[in-house]
Design a protein around this motif. Structure first.
Motif, PDB file in Angstrom:
ATOM      1  N   PHE A 154      -6.956   3.332   6.768  1.00 24.54           N
ATOM      2  CA  PHE A 154      -6.906   3.739   5.362  1.00 24.54           C
ATOM      3  C   PHE A 154      -7.888   4.859   5.062  1.00 24.54           C
ATOM      4  N   ARG A 155      -7.511   5.707   4.138  1.00 27.86           N
ATOM      5  CA  ARG A 155      -8.468   6.547   3.444  1.00 27.86           C
ATOM      6  C   ARG A 155      -8.457   6.093   1.989  1.00 27.86           C
ATOM      7  N   VAL A 156      -9.535   6.329   1.298  1.00 29.90           N
ATOM      8  CA  VAL A 156      -9.625   5.948  -0.114  1.00 29.90           C
ATOM      9  C   VAL A 156      -9.758   7.211  -0.950  1.00 29.90           C
ATOM     10  N   ARG A 157      -8.797   7.424  -1.842  1.00 29.28           N
ATOM     11  CA  ARG A 157      -8.822   8.553  -2.758  1.00 29.28           C
ATOM     12  C   ARG A 157      -8.694   8.032  -4.183  1.00 29.28           C
ATOM     13  N   ASN A 158      -9.638   8.424  -5.015  1.00 28.89           N
ATOM     14  CA  ASN A 158      -9.644   7.991  -6.417  1.00 28.89           C
ATOM     15  C   ASN A 158      -9.577   6.478  -6.537  1.00 28.89           C
ATOM     16  N   GLY A 159     -10.295   5.805  -5.648  1.00 27.89           N
ATOM     17  CA  GLY A 159     -10.363   4.356  -5.679  1.00 27.89           C
ATOM     18  C   GLY A 159      -9.134   3.650  -5.137  1.00 27.89           C
ATOM     19  N   GLN A 160      -8.182   4.415  -4.591  1.00 25.37           N
ATOM     20  CA  GLN A 160      -6.926   3.842  -4.093  1.00 25.37           C
ATOM     21  C   GLN A 160      -6.863   3.967  -2.576  1.00 25.37           C
ATOM     22  N   ALA A 161      -6.664   2.838  -1.879  1.00 26.56           N
ATOM     23  CA  ALA A 161      -6.529   2.865  -0.428  1.00 26.56           C
ATOM     24  C   ALA A 161      -5.116   3.288  -0.057  1.00 26.56           C
ATOM     25  N   GLN A 162      -5.013   4.256   0.843  1.00 25.49           N
ATOM     26  CA  GLN A 162      -3.728   4.756   1.317  1.00 25.49           C
ATOM     27  C   GLN A 162      -3.693   4.688   2.845  1.00 25.49           C
ATOM     28  N   VAL A 163      -2.573   4.257   3.395  1.00 26.96           N
ATOM     29  CA  VAL A 163      -2.426   4.197   4.840  1.00 26.96           C
ATOM     30  C   VAL A 163      -2.173   5.610   5.366  1.00 26.96           C
ATOM     31  N   VAL A 164      -3.024   6.061   6.295  1.00 23.86           N
ATOM     32  CA  VAL A 164      -2.869   7.408   6.862  1.00 23.86           C
ATOM     33  C   VAL A 164      -2.528   7.371   8.341  1.00 23.86           C
ATOM     34  N   LEU A 181       0.816   9.874  10.179  1.00 21.58           N
ATOM     35  CA  LEU A 181       2.097   9.541   9.560  1.00 21.58           C
ATOM     36  C   LEU A 181       2.945  10.773   9.290  1.00 21.58           C
ATOM     37  N   ASP A 182       2.308  11.888   8.914  1.00 20.84           N
ATOM     38  CA  ASP A 182       3.065  13.101   8.613  1.00 20.84           C
ATOM     39  C   ASP A 182       4.320  12.737   7.815  1.00 20.84           C
ATOM     40  N   GLY A 183       5.494  13.135   8.271  1.00 22.59           N
ATOM     41  CA  GLY A 183       6.726  12.794   7.558  1.00 22.59           C
ATOM     42  C   GLY A 183       7.466  11.628   8.170  1.00 22.59           C
ATOM     43  N   ALA A 184       6.791  10.881   9.072  1.00 22.40           N
ATOM     44  CA  ALA A 184       7.481   9.843   9.838  1.00 22.40           C
ATOM     45  C   ALA A 184       7.949   8.677   8.974  1.00 22.40           C
ATOM     46  N   VAL A 185       7.172   8.309   7.983  1.00 20.15           N
ATOM     47  CA  VAL A 185       7.553   7.161   7.158  1.00 20.15           C
ATOM     48  C   VAL A 185       8.828   7.466   6.383  1.00 20.15           C
ATOM     49  N   GLU A 186       8.913   8.663   5.822  1.00 16.68           N
ATOM     50  CA  GLU A 186      10.133   9.032   5.105  1.00 16.68           C
ATOM     51  C   GLU A 186      11.328   9.100   6.051  1.00 16.68           C
ATOM     52  N   LEU A 187      11.098   9.586   7.271  1.00 19.01           N
ATOM     53  CA  LEU A 187      12.162   9.622   8.267  1.00 19.01           C
ATOM     54  C   LEU A 187      12.688   8.220   8.549  1.00 19.01           C
ATOM     55  N   PHE A 210       0.823  -1.201   0.000  1.00 20.69           N
ATOM     56  CA  PHE A 210       0.000   0.000   0.000  1.00 20.69           C
ATOM     57  C   PHE A 210       0.858   1.252   0.000  1.00 20.69           C
ATOM     58  N   GLU A 211       0.332   2.296  -0.603  1.00 27.46           N
ATOM     59  CA  GLU A 211       0.936   3.615  -0.498  1.00 27.46           C
ATOM     60  C   GLU A 211       0.556   4.233   0.843  1.00 27.46           C
ATOM     61  N   THR A 212       1.345   5.210   1.278  1.00 22.16           N
ATOM     62  CA  THR A 212       1.020   5.944   2.496  1.00 22.16           C
ATOM     63  C   THR A 212       0.689   7.387   2.143  1.00 22.16           C
ATOM     64  N   ALA A 213      -0.079   8.010   3.019  1.00 26.94           N
ATOM     65  CA  ALA A 213      -0.395   9.432   2.894  1.00 26.94           C
ATOM     66  C   ALA A 213      -0.202  10.060   4.272  1.00 26.94           C
ATOM     67  N   GLU A 214       0.056  11.343   4.317  1.00 27.04           N
ATOM     68  CA  GLU A 214       0.479  11.946   5.571  1.00 27.04           C
ATOM     69  C   GLU A 214      -0.642  12.193   6.555  1.00 27.04           C
ATOM     70  N   GLN A 215      -1.878  12.381   6.097  1.00 24.50           N
ATOM     71  CA  GLN A 215      -2.918  12.690   7.059  1.00 24.50           C
ATOM     72  C   GLN A 215      -4.299  12.440   6.480  1.00 24.50           C
ATOM     73  N   ALA A 216      -5.284  12.377   7.395  1.00 24.47           N
ATOM     74  CA  ALA A 216      -6.689  12.359   7.030  1.00 24.47           C
ATOM     75  C   ALA A 216      -7.349  13.524   7.759  1.00 24.47           C
ATOM     76  N   ASP A 217      -8.433  14.023   7.201  1.00 24.09           N
ATOM     77  CA  ASP A 217      -9.093  15.197   7.761  1.00 24.09           C
ATOM     78  C   ASP A 217     -10.161  14.813   8.769  1.00 24.09           C
ATOM     79  N   ARG A 218     -10.379  15.692   9.714  1.00 25.93           N
ATOM     80  CA  ARG A 218     -11.453  15.485  10.685  1.00 25.93           C
ATOM     81  C   ARG A 218     -12.780  15.332   9.950  1.00 25.93           C
ATOM     82  N   GLY A 219     -13.569  14.330  10.363  1.00 22.61           N
ATOM     83  CA  GLY A 219     -14.842  14.048   9.722  1.00 22.61           C
ATOM     84  C   GLY A 219     -14.741  13.120   8.527  1.00 22.61           C
ATOM     85  N   GLU A 220     -13.520  12.822   8.086  1.00 19.48           N
ATOM     86  CA  GLU A 220     -13.333  11.944   6.931  1.00 19.48           C
ATOM     87  C   GLU A 220     -13.635  10.494   7.296  1.00 19.48           C
TER      88      GLU A 220
END
Length: 271
Positions: A197-207, A227-233, A140-150
């Motif tokens: 996960f959040r799903v964007r454009n049909g793609q699940a991303q770990v947040v 996750l913010d920048g932690a995965v890259e760190l 899976f791909e990762t993403a840095e954040q999800a929004d409140r209410g998402e």
């Protein structure tokens, strides 16, 4: 106000049932039901329990840092005894891999009470001894954040559902505070390290990665590290070797080169 009930969710204590506030957990019993989620696996901790982990690259598993410590002693587990079982379902996994190297978030501290600082740094990367390379398991791909209410999803193993992963297809981000994602996702012992996960454009991303469960306003919630920048760190630390623990090779005793022959016939050396 968030009140932490349990500092860890690993398989080391009694059962406590969490109550989902959105869609119910659904056990992924068949190959069709689990298709697309095979990169989530059970992380075996040397026969002393388990957590959940996620492939984010063919040789990298993202999980919670606290899974790598012994609750009774606070000492790190023997990393050479850890095994990642990708897509484990009813006794069979899509891949079985031992761990080569481990890096824990440099700001994570195992000891002490559950705090926002502890949760937001509760991340670790495991580099596998061999990459998982097949057509079934897709990292899976990762993403840095999800929004409140998402709306988000979680796939996890747990004490009361250890033989197969369970999917909660819809739970909500209730708050984002001090690097901690507060969600209504249903978690239990063993869910530590589970991907949110959040799903964007049909793609699940770990947040986020599940760290603990708590109560907020009288309701049970799951706390996860943004996750913010932690995965890259953590990836950069693996590349540079800073903060990396490598336990596998020192555990092998009596290893010898295999480029020649032994007098009197072949011999084998086992770890």
């Amino acid at each position: 106000m968030i009140r932490a009930i349990l500092s860890v969710l690993a398989f080391f204590s009694v059962v406590s049932t969490a109550c989902a506030e959105d869609s119910a957990l659904r056990r992924l019993n068949t190959g069709d039901e689990s298709r697309g989620w095979e990169a989530v696996g059970r992380l075996e901790l040397g026969g002393k329990g388990f957590c959940t982990g996620t492939l984010i690259a063919p040789d990298l598993v993202l999980t919670a840092a606290h899974c790598l410590f012994e609750p009774s002693t606070g000492q790190r587990v023997d990393f050479g005894s850890i095994e990642f079982l990708a897509g484990l379902r009813n006794g069979r996994a899509e891949a079985y891999r031992r761990v080569r190297r481990v890096v824990i978030h440099p700001s994570y501290r195992y000891e002490g009470d559950v705090t926002a600082e502890r949760v937001r740094n509760d991340l670790a990367l495991l580099q596998l001894l061999r990459p998982v390379q097949n057509t079934i398991v897709t990292p899976f791909e990762t993403a840095e954040q999800a929004d409140r209410g998402e709306s988000v999803s979680v796939v996890s193993y747990a004490l009361d559902r250890a033989a197969a992963p369970s999917l909660q297809n819809s739970c909500n981000v209730l708050q984002r505070t001090k690097g901690v994602l507060v969600t209504s996702c249903d978690v239990n012992f063993g869910s530590s390290g589970a991907p949110i996960f959040r799903v964007r454009n049909g793609q699940a991303q770990v947040v986020s990665v599940v760290s603990a469960k708590a109560e907020m306003g009288g309701k049970r919630v799951a706390l996860g590290a943004q996750l913010d920048g932690a995965v890259e760190l953590l990836k950069n630390q693996l590349v540079s070797g800073v903060g990396v623990t490598q336990d596998f090779m020192p555990r092998i005793k009596g290893a010898v080169p295999v480029t020649g022959r032994f007098p009197g016939g072949a011999k084998s050396v086992k770890p």
